[in-house]
Scaffold this active site. Structure first.
Site, PDB file in Angstrom:
ATOM      1  N   HIS A   1       0.861  -1.185   0.000  1.00 42.31           N
ATOM      2  CA  HIS A   1       0.000   0.000   0.000  1.00 42.31           C
ATOM      3  C   HIS A   1       0.896   1.233   0.000  1.00 42.31           C
ATOM      4  CE1 HIS A   1      -3.857   2.017   1.839  1.00 42.31           C
ATOM      5  NE2 HIS A   1      -3.154   2.888   1.130  1.00 42.31           N
TER       6      HIS A   1
ATOM      7  N   HIS B   1       1.303   4.770  -2.457  1.00 44.48           N
ATOM      8  CA  HIS B   1       0.910   5.617  -3.589  1.00 44.48           C
ATOM      9  C   HIS B   1       2.173   6.284  -4.107  1.00 44.48           C
ATOM     10  CE1 HIS B   1      -3.432   5.291  -2.700  1.00 44.48           C
ATOM     11  NE2 HIS B   1      -3.007   5.199  -1.453  1.00 44.48           N
TER      12      HIS B   1
ATOM     13  N   HIS C   1      -9.649   0.919  -1.182  1.00 39.21           N
ATOM     14  CA  HIS C   1      -9.570   1.609   0.102  1.00 39.21           C
ATOM     15  C   HIS C   1     -10.973   1.576   0.726  1.00 39.21           C
ATOM     16  CE1 HIS C   1      -5.817   2.954  -1.493  1.00 39.21           C
ATOM     17  NE2 HIS C   1      -5.604   3.879  -0.570  1.00 39.21           N
TER      18      HIS C   1
ATOM     19  N   GLU D   1     -11.354   3.431   6.349  1.00 37.63           N
ATOM     20  CA  GLU D   1     -10.384   4.346   6.947  1.00 37.63           C
ATOM     21  C   GLU D   1     -11.197   5.485   7.557  1.00 37.63           C
ATOM     22  OE1 GLU D   1      -6.524   7.115   5.726  1.00 37.63           O
ATOM     23  OE2 GLU D   1      -7.978   6.548   4.199  1.00 37.63           O
TER      24      GLU D   1
ATOM     25  N   ASP E   1       1.753   4.043   2.783  1.00 38.75           N
ATOM     26  CA  ASP E   1       0.708   4.883   2.200  1.00 38.75           C
ATOM     27  C   ASP E   1       1.302   6.008   1.353  1.00 38.75           C
ATOM     28  OD1 ASP E   1      -1.861   5.651   1.629  1.00 38.75           O
ATOM     29  OD2 ASP E   1      -2.394   6.275   3.649  1.00 38.75           O
ATOM     30  N   ASP E   2       1.465   7.198   1.932  1.00 39.10           N
ATOM     31  CA  ASP E   2       2.041   8.360   1.245  1.00 39.10           C
ATOM     32  C   ASP E   2       3.210   8.854   2.093  1.00 39.10           C
ATOM     33  OD1 ASP E   2      -0.101   9.067  -0.984  1.00 39.10           O
ATOM     34  OD2 ASP E   2      -1.193   8.567   0.854  1.00 39.10           O
TER      35      ASP E   2
END
Length: 337
Positions: free
Chosen positions: A15, A17, A195, A198, A276-277
């Site tokens: 996961h 991005h 997703h 969340e 994630d980011d």
């Protein structure tokens, strides 16, 4: 020292991005390449600007930063920078999300985006020893019709894309909005992820499972709110690609001590740890593992299980999974015959 042990732990990331790995230093370099003016006076000012209060305020920054990505070389450089960081943290396999609509809406051709990313992934395999898969995400705040158009644009590059996913803001955009798009994607042989759970409720996780027929849930941290869902996820061993630092940065939880990762792991769910980011959320895979180790009092056995789950949950062949797990077990149990 536990931090070095974690760094050397063989692991997969499921996961990430790729646009969310755009560090301010690279942003400035790309802006200079294209003679673009950024809204920041310095790299340090950009770091300071990477502050936000919720998912939407983060997304506003995220999409603004993506404006410096214009050419195949830009997308190559972005992906290569992430892969180098991943290699330094003993990531053996990575499954990268990319958001073509973020770029095609700016007039950047789909081909430009995917070709730059793909070439970096090929070089990552040959030069860094990192295997990879590419997952194309649809932006859920845009229409299902726009997602369908993006799917059609992707078909000539199907050999480069293993799955489709769903990201961006959950509020008001349930997975059911994209049922027809995911049906079409599966008919072309794409795997599916989404997703869910969340900022969105557990009902969104059910929709992703039942309507989109996903192989994995990205995030899923609100699962404990629904006991029946917890039972389902355990029985079917549906992977959850959890992103601890991201969840705290976006105020899903106030502190990491409140994070349900340990609860999910102890309940027998197939939990994985991801970044994630990472440019925006303060850490790559190493930093996420270290943070949860400290905040949740995890054992080395817990960390081993999380790493093992990452390989079990990856879109790899069974032989590739077993080879990766064998390396992991040798690392965890070096004295076994």
């Amino acid at each position: 020292m536990i931090s070095e042990w974690i760094r050397g732990l063989p692991k997969a990331e499921l996961h990430i991005h790729i646009e969310g790995s755009l560090e301010p230093e690279l942003m400035f370099a790309l802006a200079d390449r294209h003679q673009m003016t950024l809204p920041y006076d310095s790299i340090e000012a950009a770091h300071q600007a990477y502050q936000f209060e919720d998912l939407q305020s983060f997304l506003d920054l995220y999409y603004a930063g993506a404006n410096v990505l214009c050419t195949e070389q830009d997308f190559y450089d972005l992906t290569w920078a992430y892969l180098q960081r991943a290699q330094s943290q003993t990531v053996r396999h990575t499954e990268i999300f990319f958001d073509p609509q973020t770029h095609t809406q700016r007039g950047i051709p789909f081909k430009t985006v995917i070709t730059g990313i793909h070439q970096a992934l090929v070089d990552g395999q040959t030069q860094l020893g990192i295997s990879s898969c590419l997952i194309m995400c649809f932006l859920r705040h845009l229409s299902a019709e726009e997602a369908m158009k993006t799917l059609e644009e992707a078909l000539p590059y199907q050999d480069w894309i293993v799955a489709v996913g769903l990201d961006s803001s959950e509020f008001g955009h349930p997975p059911s909005k994209f049922s027809a798009v995911f049906d079409q994607a599966r008919s072309h042989g794409f795997l599916t992820v989404a997703h869910a759970g969340e900022e969105g409720p557990p009902e969104y996780i059910w929709e992703a499972l039942k309507l989109l027929q996903v192989a994995r849930i990205d995030h899923g941290v609100r699962s404990p709110e629904d006991p029946k869902l917890m039972v389902w996820l355990k029985e079917h061993q549906i992977p959850l690609t959890v992103c601890p630092l991201s969840n705290v940065k976006l105020c899903v939880f106030e502190t990491l001590k409140e994070h349900p990762l340990k609860q999910l792991l102890d309940a027998g769910l197939r939990v994985t740890v991801n970044s994630d980011d990472p440019a925006y959320f303060g850490g790559y895979l190493q930093e996420n593992f270290m943070a949860i180790y400290e905040a949740l009092n995890l054992s080395q056995q817990d960390l081993y299980q999380l790493a093992k789950n990452s390989f079990l949950s990856a879109f790899l062949s069974e032989s590739e999974k077993q080879a990766a797990i064998a390396e992991l077990e040798s690392y965890m149990y070096p004295n076994r015959q």
